[in-house]
Design a protein around this motif. Structure first.
Motif: not given
Length: 184
Positions: A54-56, A65, A67, A69, A83-85
């Motif tokens: 999604k983004n970093f 980091q 992220h 979905d 994991d999600m993160k």
């Protein structure tokens, strides 16, 4: 009746607009600022992270980091749980202090705490899974994989194993400190 010149002008505008549209919708794996390109810049394969980022963020010290979905599984030589993160620190040829990725070994999920490529020409990549190191074919991680939503049971099992391994490691450290203190 439109002139040939008018027709050519519209055709050029159409070609330019379609080129811009194609560039804007190109695959994020090839974009210079994508997380996949950042991995390549650090000498790591793009497929260490799955599709669906999604983004970093990345700071000057290499801490990052990512992220996703949702938490998900991706199949390589082994199944990886994301994991999600996902967080860690990028260094040339490795990721240290990693959290958010677990590898399945037999029936256990083991947290991956470091990933490294010592010699790229060897064709090997190493995953440090707390108590041991596993090696995989580097070519398995060349392209980002599809990531399928993981079950709640998988996530709970990984959490429990991570807590247990942390206790074991801290117990070993305490035992080592006691031995060193006794010698003094």
């Amino acid at each position: 009746m439109p002139s040939v010149r008018h027709f050519i002008e519209h055709l050029v505008i159409l070609v330019v607009c379609s080129s811009l549209l194609m560039a804007a919708t190109s695959n994020s794996e090839s974009e210079p600022g994508s997380v996949y390109q950042v991995l390549r810049n650090y000498g790591l394969p793009m497929g260490l992270l799955p599709k669906g980022v999604k983004n970093f963020s990345l700071d000057d010290s290499g801490k990052f980091q990512v992220h996703l979905d949702h938490a998900c599984n991706a199949k390589f030589e082994s199944v990886m749980l994301y994991d999600m993160k996902v967080m860690g620190t990028l260094r040339l040829g490795k990721i240290e202090g990693l959290s958010g990725i677990s590898a399945q070994d037999l029936f256990l999920w083991l947290p991956v705490i470091e990933i490294r490529v010592d010699i790229p020409s060897s064709g090997l990549i190493y995953f440090n899974v707390s108590l041991a190191s596993k090696q995989f074919s580097l070519s398995s991680f060349e392209t980002p994989r599809d990531c399928l939503a993981s079950s709640v049971a998988d996530l709970q099992e990984v959490t429990q194993i991570t807590k247990t391994l942390s206790k074991i490691q801290s117990g070993k450290l305490q035992h080592k400190l006691k031995k060193e203190t006794a010698v003094l």
